[in-house]
Design a protein around this motif. Structure first.
Motif, PDB file in Angstrom:
ATOM      1  N   ASN A  66       9.813  16.110  -6.570  1.00 55.64           N
ATOM      2  CA  ASN A  66       9.794  17.591  -6.902  1.00 55.64           C
ATOM      3  C   ASN A  66      11.058  18.113  -7.782  1.00 55.64           C
ATOM      4  OD1 ASN A  66       8.679  18.299  -3.563  1.00 55.64           O
ATOM      5  ND2 ASN A  66       8.029  19.660  -5.505  1.00 55.64           N
ATOM      6  N   VAL A  67      10.575  18.851  -8.746  1.00 51.09           N
ATOM      7  CA  VAL A  67      11.813  19.771  -9.538  1.00 51.09           C
ATOM      8  C   VAL A  67      12.420  20.326  -8.331  1.00 51.09           C
ATOM      9  CG1 VAL A  67      12.269  21.528 -10.892  1.00 51.09           C
ATOM     10  CG2 VAL A  67      10.417  19.776 -11.610  1.00 51.09           C
ATOM     11  N   ASN A  68      13.683  20.592  -8.168  1.00 47.58           N
ATOM     12  CA  ASN A  68      14.484  21.187  -7.209  1.00 47.58           C
ATOM     13  C   ASN A  68      14.765  22.730  -7.466  1.00 47.58           C
ATOM     14  OD1 ASN A  68      16.465  21.906  -5.333  1.00 47.58           O
ATOM     15  ND2 ASN A  68      17.971  20.710  -5.931  1.00 47.58           N
ATOM     16  N   ILE A  69      13.724  23.221  -6.920  1.00 46.54           N
ATOM     17  CA  ILE A  69      14.077  24.770  -6.917  1.00 46.54           C
ATOM     18  C   ILE A  69      14.783  25.009  -5.951  1.00 46.54           C
ATOM     19  CG2 ILE A  69      12.841  27.215  -7.071  1.00 46.54           C
ATOM     20  CD1 ILE A  69      10.420  25.972  -8.380  1.00 46.54           C
ATOM     21  N   GLY A  70      14.398  24.457  -4.909  1.00 44.41           N
ATOM     22  CA  GLY A  70      15.090  24.520  -3.593  1.00 44.41           C
ATOM     23  C   GLY A  70      15.140  25.725  -2.676  1.00 44.41           C
ATOM     24  N   GLY A  71      15.590  25.613  -1.497  1.00 41.97           N
ATOM     25  CA  GLY A  71      15.380  26.914  -0.685  1.00 41.97           C
ATOM     26  C   GLY A  71      14.223  27.208   0.056  1.00 41.97           C
ATOM     27  N   GLY A  72      13.161  26.251  -0.417  1.00 39.39           N
ATOM     28  CA  GLY A  72      11.823  26.455   0.565  1.00 39.39           C
ATOM     29  C   GLY A  72      11.157  27.355  -0.510  1.00 39.39           C
ATOM     30  N   GLY A  73      11.531  28.898  -0.386  1.00 38.04           N
ATOM     31  CA  GLY A  73      10.659  29.805  -1.211  1.00 38.04           C
ATOM     32  C   GLY A  73       9.540  30.254  -0.393  1.00 38.04           C
ATOM     33  N   SER A 117      18.175  17.820 -17.783  1.00 40.72           N
ATOM     34  CA  SER A 117      19.363  17.297 -16.608  1.00 40.72           C
ATOM     35  C   SER A 117      19.379  18.367 -15.633  1.00 40.72           C
ATOM     36  CB  SER A 117      20.662  17.255 -17.413  1.00 40.72           C
ATOM     37  OG  SER A 117      21.000  18.473 -18.080  1.00 40.72           O
ATOM     38  N   ASP A 118      18.943  19.470 -15.930  1.00 38.46           N
ATOM     39  CA  ASP A 118      18.890  20.787 -14.693  1.00 38.46           C
ATOM     40  C   ASP A 118      17.657  20.438 -13.677  1.00 38.46           C
ATOM     41  OD1 ASP A 118      20.889  21.881 -16.313  1.00 38.46           O
ATOM     42  OD2 ASP A 118      19.550  23.264 -17.359  1.00 38.46           O
ATOM     43  N   ASN A 164       8.655  34.605  -5.570  1.00 34.40           N
ATOM     44  CA  ASN A 164      10.127  34.585  -5.939  1.00 34.40           C
ATOM     45  C   ASN A 164      10.180  34.647  -7.462  1.00 34.40           C
ATOM     46  OD1 ASN A 164      10.791  33.659  -3.343  1.00 34.40           O
ATOM     47  ND2 ASN A 164       9.536  32.191  -3.757  1.00 34.40           N
ATOM     48  N   ASN A 165       9.250  35.178  -7.980  1.00 36.01           N
ATOM     49  CA  ASN A 165       9.099  35.510  -9.726  1.00 36.01           C
ATOM     50  C   ASN A 165       9.175  34.471 -10.585  1.00 36.01           C
ATOM     51  OD1 ASN A 165       8.857  37.289 -11.425  1.00 36.01           O
ATOM     52  ND2 ASN A 165      10.908  37.931 -11.549  1.00 36.01           N
ATOM     53  N   GLY A 166      10.299  33.466 -10.665  1.00 39.35           N
ATOM     54  CA  GLY A 166      10.178  32.403 -11.414  1.00 39.35           C
ATOM     55  C   GLY A 166      11.516  32.046 -11.931  1.00 39.35           C
ATOM     56  N   PHE A 167      11.547  30.782 -12.513  1.00 40.97           N
ATOM     57  CA  PHE A 167      12.908  30.257 -12.765  1.00 40.97           C
ATOM     58  C   PHE A 167      13.034  29.607 -14.148  1.00 40.97           C
ATOM     59  CE2 PHE A 167      11.906  30.360  -8.194  1.00 40.97           C
ATOM     60  CZ  PHE A 167      13.101  30.838  -7.907  1.00 40.97           C
ATOM     61  N   THR A 168      14.022  29.331 -14.722  1.00 41.22           N
ATOM     62  CA  THR A 168      14.205  28.803 -16.031  1.00 41.22           C
ATOM     63  C   THR A 168      15.272  27.460 -15.748  1.00 41.22           C
ATOM     64  OG1 THR A 168      14.149  30.586 -17.280  1.00 41.22           O
ATOM     65  CG2 THR A 168      15.311  28.758 -18.248  1.00 41.22           C
ATOM     66  N   PHE A 169      14.696  26.142 -16.320  1.00 45.76           N
ATOM     67  CA  PHE A 169      15.512  24.926 -16.374  1.00 45.76           C
ATOM     68  C   PHE A 169      15.685  24.837 -17.948  1.00 45.76           C
ATOM     69  CE2 PHE A 169      13.048  25.111 -12.119  1.00 45.76           C
ATOM     70  CZ  PHE A 169      14.131  24.404 -11.249  1.00 45.76           C
ATOM     71  N   GLY A 182      13.511  24.455 -27.055  1.00 38.77           N
ATOM     72  CA  GLY A 182      13.920  25.508 -26.224  1.00 38.77           C
ATOM     73  C   GLY A 182      13.981  25.129 -24.627  1.00 38.77           C
ATOM     74  N   SER A 183      13.855  26.080 -23.642  1.00 40.72           N
ATOM     75  CA  SER A 183      13.855  25.509 -22.437  1.00 40.72           C
ATOM     76  C   SER A 183      12.925  24.523 -21.825  1.00 40.72           C
ATOM     77  CB  SER A 183      13.616  26.928 -21.632  1.00 40.72           C
ATOM     78  OG  SER A 183      14.766  27.615 -21.744  1.00 40.72           O
ATOM     79  N   GLU A 184      13.418  23.623 -21.185  1.00 37.93           N
ATOM     80  CA  GLU A 184      12.585  22.548 -20.792  1.00 37.93           C
ATOM     81  C   GLU A 184      11.357  22.968 -19.857  1.00 37.93           C
ATOM     82  OE1 GLU A 184      12.048  19.596 -21.793  1.00 37.93           O
ATOM     83  OE2 GLU A 184      11.099  18.601 -20.205  1.00 37.93           O
ATOM     84  N   LEU A 185      11.835  23.859 -19.116  1.00 39.01           N
ATOM     85  CA  LEU A 185      10.714  24.098 -17.990  1.00 39.01           C
ATOM     86  C   LEU A 185      10.838  25.561 -17.505  1.00 39.01           C
ATOM     87  CD1 LEU A 185       8.333  23.427 -16.248  1.00 39.01           C
ATOM     88  CD2 LEU A 185      10.235  22.878 -14.429  1.00 39.01           C
ATOM     89  N   LEU A 186       9.930  26.304 -17.896  1.00 38.15           N
ATOM     90  CA  LEU A 186      10.006  27.774 -17.430  1.00 38.15           C
ATOM     91  C   LEU A 186       8.692  27.661 -16.513  1.00 38.15           C
ATOM     92  CD1 LEU A 186       9.752  28.824 -20.967  1.00 38.15           C
ATOM     93  CD2 LEU A 186      11.646  29.631 -19.356  1.00 38.15           C
ATOM     94  N   ALA A 187       8.993  28.221 -15.249  1.00 31.24           N
ATOM     95  CA  ALA A 187       8.234  28.166 -13.945  1.00 31.24           C
ATOM     96  C   ALA A 187       7.919  29.619 -13.441  1.00 31.24           C
ATOM     97  CB  ALA A 187       8.532  27.157 -12.953  1.00 31.24           C
ATOM     98  N   ALA A 188       6.781  30.087 -13.647  1.00 27.62           N
ATOM     99  CA  ALA A 188       6.415  31.430 -13.107  1.00 27.62           C
ATOM    100  C   ALA A 188       5.808  31.149 -11.705  1.00 27.62           C
ATOM    101  CB  ALA A 188       5.194  32.078 -14.151  1.00 27.62           C
ATOM    102  N   VAL A 189       6.293  31.808 -10.566  1.00 33.84           N
ATOM    103  CA  VAL A 189       5.985  31.554  -9.194  1.00 33.84           C
ATOM    104  C   VAL A 189       5.562  32.665  -8.464  1.00 33.84           C
ATOM    105  CG1 VAL A 189       7.451  29.309  -9.331  1.00 33.84           C
ATOM    106  CG2 VAL A 189       8.152  31.566  -8.415  1.00 33.84           C
ATOM    107  N   GLY A 190       4.927  32.779  -7.248  1.00 34.87           N
ATOM    108  CA  GLY A 190       4.488  33.680  -6.314  1.00 34.87           C
ATOM    109  C   GLY A 190       5.472  33.964  -5.766  1.00 34.87           C
TER     110      GLY A 190
END
Ligand SMILES: *[C@@H]1O[C@H](CO)[C@@H](O)[C@H](O)[C@H]1NC(C)=O
Ligand SMILES: *[C@@H]1O[C@H](CO)[C@@H](O)[C@H](O)[C@H]1NC(C)=O
Ligand SMILES: *[C@@H]1O[C@H](CO)[C@@H](O)[C@H](O)[C@H]1NC(C)=O
Ligand SMILES: *[C@@H]1O[C@H](CO)[C@@H](O)[C@H](O)[C@H]1NC(C)=O
Length: 847
Positions: free
Chosen positions: A26-33, A472-473, A463-468, A453-461
């Protein structure tokens, strides 16, 4: 002889499907969500505990408080329902055994049977038996339970309380087979919305718990007294057998109102504790109670901590301290404002102390400190932004049976807990932290990786989304979700090919503009000035120079905005079309729908159908991607496999044999090559494959130990920066990442096999752009039959009191916001998909 067997071996080797050793993490978004409906501790072996989730499977607790997912190996494309865990049981006599009832929905549109899965090695390996009915791990009432229980005195005996009127089922061989307990006839009458036949709210909740009385005598080697709960608020809901399940009667003197959610035995007290709510949960409930049933005297006592006007919620979570008879904690099941409440009693429920109190409105005394250090985005995006700090949907609340200080509780967002619970009784201040490390429960709706640019942009249900920003992030939980603006969900994200710091995202809320732009790679954002409050969700394509956005919206057809101007309809394209921007040539966009491929060479101002671009047999364009670095090189995924063009879509050729493909992506390969990744149906089944030679060889890079659930619900994106790195976005298990080498040569060499001649015809533009958004909250997500409502989404509820608007309102109440109540004058209609839900006469809320 020898010779011929050698030939056979050789043939076998050639025919064998190709695999590459990718190891998924897993990519560590963390916190369950997402929602954690239940946690179960082993009663006698310290440290053995599991958490079940509604769309992301089962997790096992580790000694360092982190969790390990244990059901990924069985969650194939076909059996995606194994990630929907409706019940969980441990064997009190064997800490290595774990059982779960799996299946996502009991609706008409989920084809899969339910199953009871069992493991004898703490989830390392599983066996499974299908049930002759469905199981609803993501259905109303999923926080009740546990519906599954192992006889504490006889490991062969297991009971399962089914939904849908299917009654009580029993195994006498340790879960290998189950059969119906025909003497149990009160199977639960309650249906949240009887008019929703075959749908999400239209089924009987059924049985809610099975609780053995380990203090009762043995009968033929079995525990004689067993309690079973049902979702029935009109007659009785708690039944007992005193002859090891042969006969059943309603327990005398019971409340006979509300639905029992949890029933826990405290053997030292010889008492049962039960929580009740007037809704099945996990979102609803406006009243309820807590009861104690004394097994010695057979008497019931109402020990509800609050009454009168303070009782505007039901009760869910119930933790009983096995070390300290008389000590227990209970949680409100949805006190939506201002916050959840947790009560603790040390005298068997005679008196209670709350975890927070008003200190002269609006001030509160918090008898706790609350931290989310291992998932900082929870504090940034939620705790610091909302009156609800402790959470909502608290059905899971457990005290470690071997450690009175260790407790855990699940919310709609995360798993909280602490290790100093008994301080509640001394200093009256406990430390609560997010304790969901390893739980990755996000429903991923869009992924992008920008070259340079950003290595990973994740749009999610939810919790909106996250930028890595860089590779290394990926192991570090983000500091914040996408904020300012923050929406419930982001449904897609894209970057501008020639200006990879320019990023665009789209949200799914109604009532406010839902397109946001970033010029720093997805770190900070601004609302797009040309977006209005009526359009939302769907997918995006950002032009190479970042001046034009094409938007295949969820509720207003395909739209276009240039230079941050107003979004206007692109009449030539059908609603829901797959879209892509050429990543290098700013004037070119691509689209596809049905059997038709479209192209624009004037920055999306007009589109032409490229007739016969796609061969006969194509009936559904599922995805279109453009090469991140090469103008005019595109790939189209269809029901008939993948087609590639190197001339802006004028002609296409087939990319090998992978059939019936879903989402596809190009990722950086060895040297200057690029690898094509695709979810499709190949030699090893419906899985993730990759090719580095334009489909001459398709390599199974998913492997056998990693399930991704339904391939039609997944996202995939290859890294644009790191060779061989690829990401998979799942519907409930977050984002996975792996890195490896796909051999077979580069993909940028041009192929000429089976090129399809094409000619272009301009499609007459029609004026009927725009369709209405599906009104089904449950099914209105991103794909047909396999997409589930994500776990913290509020499914349309029968207890709704939606203020009927006479005219379309211009201002909507936001999610969690007030929408009705005595003296309230603000907006009365909630942003979609939220509904105005009655809490009390003074307060209704968008849920
Ligand atoms: C446990 O239950 C099974 C099934 O009813 C029964 O056959 C077996 O004898 C029981 N075990 C013992 C030790 O009594
Ligand atoms: C049972 O519960 C439902 C949902 O809360 C409610 O609408 C109904 O009135 C209840 N029935 C009784 C008899 O209490
Ligand atoms: C409990 O401790 C937390 C963290 O130190 C603090 O913020 C809070 O104010 C304390 N509560 C009370 C009532 O003193
Ligand atoms: C970009 O596409 C346009 C329209 O097809 C074409 O005229 C132009 O030559 C292309 N530019 C480059 C640099 O290839």
């Amino acid at each position: 002889m020898k010779h011929s067997s050698a030939i056979q071996l050789l043939l076998a080797a050639v025919a064998a499907p190709v695999r590459a050793a990718f190891s998924w993490k897993n990519v560590n978004i963390g916190g369950g969500g997402g929602f954690v409906p239940s946690v179960v501790f082993h009663p006698t072996t310290k440290g053995v505990a599991y958490a079940r989730t509604d769309i992301g499977g089962l997790y096992r607790l580790n000694p360092d408080d982190s969790w390990t997912a244990v059901t990924d190996s069985i969650t194939t494309d076909e059996r995606w329902g194994h990630w929907g865990i409706d019940a969980l049981a441990l064997d009190p006599q064997n800490p290595d055994k774990v059982f779960a009832a799996t299946g996502m929905y009991t609706t008409d549109w989920d084809p899969n049977p339910g199953a009871i899965i069992r493991s004898s090695d703490r989830g390392a390996t599983w066996q499974s038996v299908d049930l002759p009915f469905k199981v609803g791990g993501n259905m109303p009432g999923r926080g009740m339970g546990e519906r599954l229980a192992v006889d504490p005195k006889n490991s062969s005996i297991i009971y399962f309380g089914a939904r849908s009127g299917n009654g009580l089922w029993k195994s006498t061989n340790g879960g290998v087979t189950f059969s119906k307990v025909s003497s149990f006839t009160n199977v639960g009458t309650y249906i949240p919305d009887p008019s929703d036949v075959g749908g999400y709210n239209g089924d009987k909740i059924g049985l809610t718990f099975v609780t053995f009385d380990s203090t009762s005598s043995l009968l033929n080697g079995a525990t004689s007294r067993i309690f079973v709960g049902t979702a029935d608020n009109t007659t009785a809901s708690v039944y007992v057998s005193t002859d090891a399940g042969a006969t059943w009667t309603a327990v005398a003197g019971q409340p006979a109102k509300y639905f029992p959610h949890k029933c826990r035995l405290q053997p030292a007290e010889k008492a049962l504790y039960l929580t009740y709510s007037d809704g099945a949960g996990p979102y609803d409930g406006t009243s309820g109670g807590v009861y104690r049933y004394d097994l010695t005297t057979s008497t019931w006592k109402d020990i509800t901590p609050v009454s009168g006007g303070d009782l505007f919620y039901g009760f869910g979570g119930l933790g009983v301290d096995m070390q300290k008879p008389g000590t227990l904690v209970v949680a409100s099941l949805n006190s939506w404002w201002p916050d959840a409440q947790i009560f603790r009693s040390t005298d068997s429920g005679n008196t209670w102390s709350p975890i927070w109190e008003w200190a002269g409105y609006p001030d509160q005394n918090w008898y706790y400190g609350l931290y989310s250090d291992n998932a900082p985005w929870i504090n940034a995006g939620f705790i610091s932004q909302d009156t609800k700090r402790l959470g909502w949907m608290i059905e899971a609340l457990e005290i470690d049976p071997l450690d009175s200080d260790h407790w855990l509780y699940g919310t709609g967002l995360t798993l909280f807990g602490g290790r100093d619970l008994t301080k509640w009784d001394t200093t009256r201040n406990v430390t609560i932290s997010s304790m969901a490390v390893g739980i990755e429960e996000m429903a991923v709706l869009g992924l992008a990786s920008a070259p340079g640019g950003s290595e990973l942009l994740a749009a999610v249900g939810d919790n909106n989304g996250f930028t890595f920003k860089s590779s290394s992030d990926l192991g570090t939980s983000p500091q914040k979700p996408w904020m300012n603006p923050m929406w419930t969900s982001a449904t897609d994200v894209d970057y501008a090919g020639n200006k990879p710091q320019n990023v665009v995202r789209v949200g799914n809320s109604a009532g406010s503009p839902q397109i946001a732009l970033s010029t720093d790679g997805g770190d900070t954002w601004n609302v797009h000035p040309g977006a209005d409050s009526t359009k939302n969700s769907g997918t995006l394509a950002y032009s190479a120079e970042g001046d034009t956005i094409l938007w295949s919206s969820g509720n207003a057809g395909v739209l276009r905005s240039a230079n941050q101007g107003t979004f206007t309809a692109v009449a030539a394209l059908p609603s829901g079309a797959a879209i892509a921007a050429d990543k290098k040539n700013n004037t070119v966009f691509y689209a596809g729908s049905g059997n038709t491929f479209y192209r624009s060479t004037n920055t999306g101002t007009s589109f032409s159908a490229v007739s016969s671009a796609l061969p006969t047999g194509v009936t559904a364009v599922r995805d279109i991607i453009a090469h991140p670095l090469v103008a005019g090189e595109i790939y189209v995924s269809t029901n008939a496999g993948i087609f590639r063009s190197t001339n802006y879509g004028s002609t296409f050729s087939s990319v090998g044999s992978l059939a019936n493909t879903e989402k596809i992506s190009l990722g950086k390969g060895e040297g200057s090559s690029w690898v094509l990744y695709a979810f499709g149906r190949g030699a090893n089944g419906a899985k993730l494959y990759a090719t580095a030679n334009n489909g001459a060889t398709w390599v199974d890079i998913q492997g056998d130990s990693q399930g991704f659930g339904a391939i039609s619900a997944n996202r995939v994106v290859g890294s644009s920066n790191v060779a061989g790195q690829v990401y998979v976005g799942t519907n409930g298990r977050g984002v996975f990442c792996a890195k490896g080498v796909v051999s077979g040569g580069g993909s940028s060499s041009s192929t000429s096999s089976s090129a399809v001649a094409s000619s272009t015809t301009t499609k007459a533009s029609s004026t009927t752009a725009g369709t209405t958004l599906s009104t089904s909250v449950v099914k209105s997500s991103t794909s047909s039959t396999t997409v589930k409502p994500s776990s913290t989404s509020k499914a349309a509820s029968s207890t709704t009191t939606s203020a009927a608007a006479s005219a379309t309102p211009t201002v909507y109440a936001k999610r969690w916001g007030q929408c009705a109540g005595n003296g309230y004058t603000g907006p009365k209609v909630c942003e979609a998909p939220w509904v105005c839900t009655f809490v009390n006469d003074w307060y209704s809320q968008c849920l």
